[in-house]
Scaffold this motif. Structure first.
Motif, mmCIF file in Angstrom:
data_model
loop_
_atom_site.group_PDB
_atom_site.id
_atom_site.type_symbol
_atom_site.label_atom_id
_atom_site.label_comp_id
_atom_site.label_asym_id
_atom_site.label_seq_id
_atom_site.Cartn_x
_atom_site.Cartn_y
_atom_site.Cartn_z
ATOM 1 N N LEU A 98 13.143 -14.007 4.543
ATOM 2 C CA LEU A 98 12.394 -15.445 4.964
ATOM 3 C C LEU A 98 12.670 -16.015 3.528
ATOM 4 O O LEU A 98 10.431 -16.416 2.612
ATOM 5 N N SER A 99 13.103 -16.121 3.403
ATOM 6 C CA SER A 99 12.889 -16.588 1.576
ATOM 7 C C SER A 99 14.596 -17.421 1.407
ATOM 8 O O SER A 99 15.365 -16.542 2.059
ATOM 9 N N ASN A 100 14.298 -18.623 -0.171
ATOM 10 C CA ASN A 100 15.670 -18.749 0.180
ATOM 11 C C ASN A 100 15.985 -19.038 -1.474
ATOM 12 O O ASN A 100 15.951 -20.079 -2.176
ATOM 13 N N LYS A 101 15.626 -18.037 -2.714
ATOM 14 C CA LYS A 101 16.291 -17.883 -3.903
ATOM 15 C C LYS A 101 17.399 -18.186 -4.012
ATOM 16 O O LYS A 101 18.033 -17.223 -3.743
ATOM 17 N N PRO A 102 18.272 -18.268 -4.518
ATOM 18 C CA PRO A 102 19.280 -19.205 -5.329
ATOM 19 C C PRO A 102 20.356 -18.141 -5.686
ATOM 20 O O PRO A 102 21.365 -17.794 -5.927
ATOM 21 N N TRP A 103 19.210 -17.121 -6.548
ATOM 22 C CA TRP A 103 19.939 -15.666 -7.254
ATOM 23 C C TRP A 103 19.933 -14.834 -6.035
ATOM 24 O O TRP A 103 20.805 -13.706 -6.504
ATOM 25 N N THR A 159 21.919 -19.615 8.387
ATOM 26 C CA THR A 159 21.631 -20.553 9.120
ATOM 27 C C THR A 159 19.823 -20.015 8.652
ATOM 28 O O THR A 159 19.566 -19.163 7.753
ATOM 29 N N ASP A 160 19.333 -21.034 8.527
ATOM 30 C CA ASP A 160 18.002 -21.259 8.165
ATOM 31 C C ASP A 160 17.384 -20.311 8.618
ATOM 32 O O ASP A 160 17.416 -19.884 10.764
ATOM 33 N N GLN A 161 15.500 -20.446 9.211
ATOM 34 C CA GLN A 161 14.287 -19.539 10.711
ATOM 35 C C GLN A 161 14.910 -20.299 11.598
ATOM 36 O O GLN A 161 14.505 -20.161 13.099
ATOM 37 N N ASP A 162 15.261 -21.749 12.129
ATOM 38 C CA ASP A 162 15.175 -22.408 12.971
ATOM 39 C C ASP A 162 16.823 -22.592 13.265
ATOM 40 O O ASP A 162 16.869 -23.564 14.691
ATOM 41 N N GLY A 163 17.728 -22.079 12.784
ATOM 42 C CA GLY A 163 19.302 -22.184 13.566
ATOM 43 C C GLY A 163 19.597 -22.933 12.891
ATOM 44 O O GLY A 163 21.047 -23.485 12.983
ATOM 45 N N THR A 164 18.749 -24.018 12.246
ATOM 46 C CA THR A 164 19.982 -25.427 11.901
ATOM 47 C C THR A 164 20.978 -24.027 10.548
ATOM 48 O O THR A 164 21.001 -23.494 9.925
ATOM 49 N N ASP A 165 22.348 -25.037 10.170
ATOM 50 C CA ASP A 165 23.004 -24.686 9.139
ATOM 51 C C ASP A 165 22.426 -24.528 7.755
ATOM 52 O O ASP A 165 21.820 -25.457 7.220
ATOM 53 N N HIS A 166 22.037 -23.053 7.165
ATOM 54 C CA HIS A 166 21.825 -23.530 5.532
ATOM 55 C C HIS A 166 22.536 -23.563 4.481
ATOM 56 O O HIS A 166 23.920 -23.445 4.572
ATOM 57 N N THR A 167 21.156 -24.208 3.671
ATOM 58 C CA THR A 167 21.405 -25.162 2.813
ATOM 59 C C THR A 167 20.621 -25.119 1.758
ATOM 60 O O THR A 167 19.985 -23.542 1.853
ATOM 61 N N SER A 168 20.534 -25.850 0.159
ATOM 62 C CA SER A 168 19.778 -24.686 -0.669
ATOM 63 C C SER A 168 18.741 -25.009 -0.436
ATOM 64 O O SER A 168 17.310 -24.859 -1.104
ATOM 65 N N SER A 212 17.476 -24.982 2.544
ATOM 66 C CA SER A 212 16.587 -24.084 3.789
ATOM 67 C C SER A 212 15.274 -22.994 2.896
ATOM 68 O O SER A 212 15.105 -22.575 2.098
ATOM 69 N N VAL A 213 14.308 -22.613 4.265
ATOM 70 C CA VAL A 213 13.420 -22.208 3.438
ATOM 71 C C VAL A 213 13.152 -20.484 3.785
ATOM 72 O O VAL A 213 12.605 -19.480 3.572
#
Length: 288
Positions: free
Chosen positions: A224-229, A246-255, A257-258
Protein backbone atom coordinates in the motif's frame (compact mmCIF):
# COMPACT_ATOMS: atom_id res chain seq x y z
CA UNK A 1 26.91 -16.45 -10.79
CA UNK A 2 27.17 -17.50 -14.43
CA UNK A 3 25.74 -14.95 -16.91
CA UNK A 4 22.59 -16.18 -18.62
CA UNK A 5 22.32 -16.76 -22.35
CA UNK A 6 19.65 -14.07 -22.29
CA UNK A 7 22.14 -11.64 -20.75
CA UNK A 8 24.79 -12.37 -23.39
CA UNK A 9 22.31 -11.82 -26.22
CA UNK A 10 21.15 -8.58 -24.63
CA UNK A 11 24.76 -7.40 -24.20
CA UNK A 12 25.38 -7.89 -27.91
CA UNK A 13 22.15 -6.08 -28.72
CA UNK A 14 23.25 -3.13 -26.58
CA UNK A 15 26.05 -2.39 -29.05
CA UNK A 16 23.61 -1.77 -31.88
CA UNK A 17 20.55 -0.37 -30.12
CA UNK A 18 19.74 2.75 -28.16
CA UNK A 19 16.52 1.26 -26.76
CA UNK A 20 16.23 1.42 -22.95
CA UNK A 21 16.11 -2.39 -22.81
CA UNK A 22 19.65 -2.45 -24.18
CA UNK A 23 20.76 -1.13 -20.76
CA UNK A 24 19.94 -4.44 -19.05
CA UNK A 25 23.64 -5.47 -19.09
CA UNK A 26 24.48 -2.28 -17.19
CA UNK A 27 21.91 -3.13 -14.52
CA UNK A 28 23.16 -6.71 -14.25
CA UNK A 29 26.74 -5.55 -13.77
CA UNK A 30 25.59 -3.17 -11.03
CA UNK A 31 23.98 -6.15 -9.28
CA UNK A 32 27.26 -8.08 -9.44
CA UNK A 33 29.07 -5.20 -7.78
CA UNK A 34 26.53 -4.84 -4.99
CA UNK A 35 26.12 -8.54 -4.28
CA UNK A 36 29.75 -8.84 -3.26
CA UNK A 37 29.51 -5.78 -1.01
CA UNK A 38 26.40 -7.00 0.81
CA UNK A 39 27.67 -10.55 1.32
CA UNK A 40 31.12 -9.63 2.56
CA UNK A 41 30.40 -6.73 4.92
CA UNK A 42 28.70 -6.52 8.29
CA UNK A 43 25.90 -3.92 8.55
CA UNK A 44 28.07 -1.55 10.61
CA UNK A 45 26.73 1.54 12.35
CA UNK A 46 23.05 2.35 11.96
CA UNK A 47 21.80 5.79 10.92
CA UNK A 48 18.30 6.68 12.10
CA UNK A 49 16.14 8.12 9.30
CA UNK A 50 12.95 8.41 11.35
CA UNK A 51 10.75 6.45 13.70
CA UNK A 52 11.88 2.78 13.40
CA UNK A 53 13.51 3.54 10.05
CA UNK A 54 17.25 3.14 9.56
CA UNK A 55 20.10 2.67 7.13
CA UNK A 56 23.32 0.75 7.63
CA UNK A 57 26.84 1.55 6.52
CA UNK A 58 26.33 -1.07 3.82
CA UNK A 59 23.26 0.76 2.47
CA UNK A 60 25.35 3.87 1.91
CA UNK A 61 28.38 2.00 0.57
CA UNK A 62 26.29 0.07 -1.95
CA UNK A 63 24.41 3.13 -3.16
CA UNK A 64 27.68 5.07 -3.55
CA UNK A 65 29.24 2.25 -5.57
CA UNK A 66 26.19 1.92 -7.81
CA UNK A 67 25.98 5.66 -8.38
CA UNK A 68 29.64 5.83 -9.38
CA UNK A 69 29.18 2.93 -11.80
CA UNK A 70 25.98 4.26 -13.35
CA UNK A 71 27.42 7.77 -13.74
CA UNK A 72 30.34 6.29 -15.63
CA UNK A 73 28.26 4.01 -17.88
CA UNK A 74 25.12 6.16 -18.35
CA UNK A 75 26.10 9.77 -17.56
CA UNK A 76 22.98 11.24 -19.15
CA UNK A 77 20.50 9.30 -17.02
CA UNK A 78 19.41 10.68 -13.64
CA UNK A 79 19.68 8.46 -10.56
CA UNK A 80 17.15 8.24 -7.73
CA UNK A 81 18.41 6.40 -4.66
CA UNK A 82 16.67 5.70 -1.39
CA UNK A 83 19.52 7.08 0.70
CA UNK A 84 20.89 9.99 -1.37
CA UNK A 85 17.88 11.26 -3.34
CA UNK A 86 18.00 12.27 -6.99
CA UNK A 87 20.97 13.48 -9.00
CA UNK A 88 21.65 14.12 -12.67
CA UNK A 89 19.55 15.39 -15.56
CA UNK A 90 15.97 15.24 -14.29
CA UNK A 91 14.60 16.41 -17.66
CA UNK A 92 15.54 13.10 -19.30
CA UNK A 93 12.88 10.51 -20.15
CA UNK A 94 14.94 7.91 -18.28
CA UNK A 95 15.59 7.48 -14.57
CA UNK A 96 17.47 4.83 -12.59
CA UNK A 97 15.77 3.92 -9.27
CA UNK A 98 18.10 2.27 -6.74
CA UNK A 99 17.43 0.56 -3.43
CA UNK A 100 20.84 -0.56 -2.16
CA UNK A 101 19.53 -2.95 0.50
CA UNK A 102 15.79 -3.45 0.59
CA UNK A 103 14.76 -5.17 3.80
CA UNK A 104 17.32 -3.40 5.98
CA UNK A 105 15.63 -4.56 9.20
CA UNK A 106 16.03 -8.16 8.00
CA UNK A 107 19.64 -7.53 6.97
CA UNK A 108 20.56 -6.13 10.38
CA UNK A 109 19.14 -9.22 12.12
CA UNK A 110 20.78 -11.70 9.77
CA UNK A 111 17.50 -12.66 8.11
CA UNK A 112 18.37 -13.49 4.47
CA UNK A 113 15.22 -11.88 3.00
CA UNK A 114 16.85 -8.71 1.74
CA UNK A 115 18.36 -7.58 -1.51
CA UNK A 116 19.38 -5.03 -4.10
CA UNK A 117 16.84 -3.50 -6.50
CA UNK A 118 17.63 -1.44 -9.60
CA UNK A 119 14.98 -0.33 -12.07
CA UNK A 120 15.15 1.82 -15.19
CA UNK A 121 12.05 3.98 -15.59
CA UNK A 122 11.03 5.53 -18.91
CA UNK A 123 8.41 8.28 -18.71
CA UNK A 124 6.95 6.86 -15.53
CA UNK A 125 6.96 3.15 -16.45
CA UNK A 126 9.71 0.64 -15.60
CA UNK A 127 11.40 -0.92 -18.65
CA UNK A 128 14.39 -2.72 -17.09
CA UNK A 129 14.73 -4.34 -13.70
CA UNK A 130 17.24 -6.37 -11.69
CA UNK A 131 16.70 -7.76 -8.19
CA UNK A 132 19.61 -9.50 -6.51
CA UNK A 133 19.13 -11.57 -3.33
CA UNK A 134 22.75 -12.11 -2.24
CA UNK A 135 22.07 -14.43 0.70
CA UNK A 136 19.82 -16.64 -1.44
CA UNK A 137 22.25 -16.61 -4.42
CA UNK A 138 19.37 -15.56 -6.66
CA UNK A 139 19.16 -12.82 -9.28
CA UNK A 140 16.04 -11.82 -11.20
CA UNK A 141 16.03 -9.65 -14.31
CA UNK A 142 13.72 -8.44 -17.03
CA UNK A 143 13.55 -5.95 -19.88
CA UNK A 144 10.42 -4.80 -21.62
CA UNK A 145 9.13 -7.28 -24.24
CA UNK A 146 11.88 -9.84 -23.54
CA UNK A 147 10.49 -11.86 -20.62
CA UNK A 148 11.47 -12.29 -16.97
CA UNK A 149 14.28 -14.53 -15.76
CA UNK A 150 15.91 -15.91 -12.65
CA UNK A 151 19.46 -16.63 -13.74
CA UNK A 152 19.05 -18.08 -17.23
CA UNK A 153 15.64 -19.66 -16.53
CA UNK A 154 12.54 -17.91 -17.81
CA UNK A 155 9.82 -17.53 -15.18
CA UNK A 156 6.09 -16.95 -15.20
CA UNK A 157 3.34 -16.17 -12.73
CA UNK A 158 1.31 -18.91 -11.09
CA UNK A 159 -1.88 -20.32 -12.56
CA UNK A 160 -3.89 -19.88 -9.34
CA UNK A 161 -7.44 -18.77 -10.04
CA UNK A 162 -9.24 -19.11 -6.69
CA UNK A 163 -8.62 -16.79 -3.75
CA UNK A 164 -8.87 -19.65 -1.24
CA UNK A 165 -5.85 -21.30 -2.89
CA UNK A 166 -3.72 -18.14 -2.95
CA UNK A 167 -0.63 -17.30 -0.94
CA UNK A 168 -0.55 -13.51 -0.63
CA UNK A 169 2.24 -11.25 0.64
CA UNK A 170 1.48 -7.91 2.24
CA UNK A 171 3.85 -5.02 2.83
CA UNK A 172 5.08 -3.96 6.23
CA UNK A 173 2.85 -1.93 8.50
CA UNK A 174 3.60 1.78 8.39
CA UNK A 175 5.96 3.49 10.83
CA UNK A 176 6.74 7.13 11.45
CA UNK A 177 4.63 10.15 10.55
CA UNK A 178 1.12 9.25 9.44
CA UNK A 179 1.33 5.63 10.55
CA UNK A 180 -1.67 5.96 12.88
CA UNK A 181 -3.80 6.93 9.88
CA UNK A 182 -2.34 4.29 7.55
CA UNK A 183 -2.28 1.20 9.72
CA UNK A 184 -6.01 0.74 10.39
CA UNK A 185 -6.44 -0.01 6.67
CA UNK A 186 -3.47 -2.39 6.67
CA UNK A 187 -4.78 -4.22 9.74
CA UNK A 188 -8.27 -4.45 8.27
CA UNK A 189 -6.77 -5.82 5.05
CA UNK A 190 -4.80 -8.44 7.01
CA UNK A 191 -8.05 -9.57 8.65
CA UNK A 192 -9.81 -9.91 5.31
CA UNK A 193 -6.95 -11.77 3.72
CA UNK A 194 -6.70 -14.14 6.69
CA UNK A 195 -10.38 -14.98 6.27
CA UNK A 196 -10.23 -15.58 2.53
CA UNK A 197 -6.84 -16.76 1.26
CA UNK A 198 -4.80 -19.89 1.91
CA UNK A 199 -1.93 -18.08 3.67
CA UNK A 200 -0.75 -14.52 4.34
CA UNK A 201 2.96 -13.64 4.32
CA UNK A 202 4.85 -10.51 5.43
CA UNK A 203 8.40 -10.93 4.13
CA UNK A 204 9.66 -7.40 4.76
CA UNK A 205 10.86 -6.62 1.23
CA UNK A 206 8.74 -5.32 -1.64
CA UNK A 207 11.26 -6.43 -4.32
CA UNK A 208 11.14 -9.99 -2.98
CA UNK A 209 7.33 -9.90 -2.91
CA UNK A 210 7.19 -8.82 -6.56
CA UNK A 211 9.93 -11.20 -7.74
CA UNK A 212 8.25 -14.15 -6.04
CA UNK A 213 4.89 -13.30 -7.60
CA UNK A 214 6.69 -13.25 -10.95
CA UNK A 215 8.21 -16.66 -10.23
CA UNK A 216 4.93 -18.16 -9.01
CA UNK A 217 6.08 -18.67 -5.42
CA UNK A 218 3.37 -16.19 -4.41
CA UNK A 219 0.04 -15.58 -6.11
CA UNK A 220 -0.26 -11.90 -5.16
CA UNK A 221 1.55 -9.13 -3.35
CA UNK A 222 -0.08 -6.05 -1.86
CA UNK A 223 2.05 -3.02 -1.05
CA UNK A 224 0.00 0.00 0.00
CA UNK A 225 2.69 2.42 -1.12
CA UNK A 226 4.65 3.15 -4.29
CA UNK A 227 8.26 4.22 -3.81
CA UNK A 228 10.17 3.84 -7.09
CA UNK A 229 13.33 2.43 -5.50
CA UNK A 230 11.20 -0.29 -3.84
CA UNK A 231 8.95 -1.18 -6.76
CA UNK A 232 10.36 -0.25 -10.19
CA UNK A 233 12.51 -3.35 -10.77
CA UNK A 234 9.89 -5.71 -9.38
CA UNK A 235 7.10 -4.23 -11.47
CA UNK A 236 8.80 -4.87 -14.83
CA UNK A 237 9.90 -8.35 -13.71
CA UNK A 238 6.36 -9.19 -12.61
CA UNK A 239 4.78 -7.80 -15.78
CA UNK A 240 7.16 -9.66 -18.04
CA UNK A 241 6.25 -12.87 -16.16
CA UNK A 242 2.56 -12.38 -16.92
CA UNK A 243 1.49 -10.75 -13.66
CA UNK A 244 -1.07 -7.98 -13.58
CA UNK A 245 0.27 -4.93 -11.74
CA UNK A 246 -2.23 -2.26 -10.71
CA UNK A 247 -3.00 0.53 -8.30
CA UNK A 248 -5.32 -0.27 -5.39
CA UNK A 249 -8.40 0.63 -7.46
CA UNK A 250 -7.53 -1.83 -10.22
CA UNK A 251 -6.24 0.74 -12.72
CA UNK A 252 -2.95 0.09 -14.50
CA UNK A 253 0.05 0.86 -12.29
CA UNK A 254 2.08 3.99 -13.05
CA UNK A 255 4.54 6.16 -11.18
CA UNK A 256 1.56 8.15 -9.88
CA UNK A 257 -0.14 5.14 -8.30
CA UNK A 258 -0.59 5.18 -4.52
CA UNK A 259 -0.21 1.40 -4.11
CA UNK A 260 1.46 -1.52 -5.88
CA UNK A 261 -0.71 -4.60 -6.33
CA UNK A 262 0.64 -7.59 -8.28
CA UNK A 263 -1.61 -10.60 -8.88
CA UNK A 264 -2.46 -13.33 -11.32
CA UNK A 265 -5.14 -12.02 -13.68
CA UNK A 266 -8.01 -14.08 -12.19
CA UNK A 267 -7.21 -12.83 -8.67
CA UNK A 268 -7.08 -9.14 -9.54
CA UNK A 269 -10.77 -8.40 -9.06
CA UNK A 270 -11.27 -10.31 -5.77
CA UNK A 271 -8.09 -8.76 -4.32
CA UNK A 272 -9.33 -5.31 -5.33
CA UNK A 273 -12.63 -5.97 -3.55
CA UNK A 274 -10.81 -7.00 -0.36
CA UNK A 275 -8.75 -3.81 -0.47
CA UNK A 276 -11.86 -1.65 -0.96
CA UNK A 277 -13.55 -3.39 1.96
CA UNK A 278 -10.48 -2.90 4.14
CA UNK A 279 -10.35 0.80 3.27
CA UNK A 280 -13.98 1.24 4.35
CA UNK A 281 -13.31 -0.60 7.60
CA UNK A 282 -10.09 1.30 8.23
CA UNK A 283 -11.75 4.65 7.62
CA UNK A 284 -14.57 3.66 9.97
CA UNK A 285 -12.12 2.66 12.71
CA UNK A 286 -10.35 6.03 12.40
CA UNK A 287 -13.59 7.96 12.79
CA UNK A 288 -14.77 6.12 15.91
Amino acid sequence: MRPSTHFLLTRRAARISDAPASLLPVALKAAEITSDLVRTRVPGLLTAKGDRDMATEVDYAVECAVRDYLKERTPNIAILGEEEGITGDTTSDLLWAVDPVDGTANFVRGIPLCGFSLGLIERGRPVVGVIDLPFLSTRYHAAQHTGAYVGDRRIQASMTTDLKDAIVAIGDYAVGDGSEAKNPIRIALTERLAANVQRVRMLGSAPIDLAWVAEGKLDASITLSNKPWDTAAGIIIAREAGTKVTDQDGTDHTSNSVATIATTAPLAEPIEKLICSAKRRGDLNQST
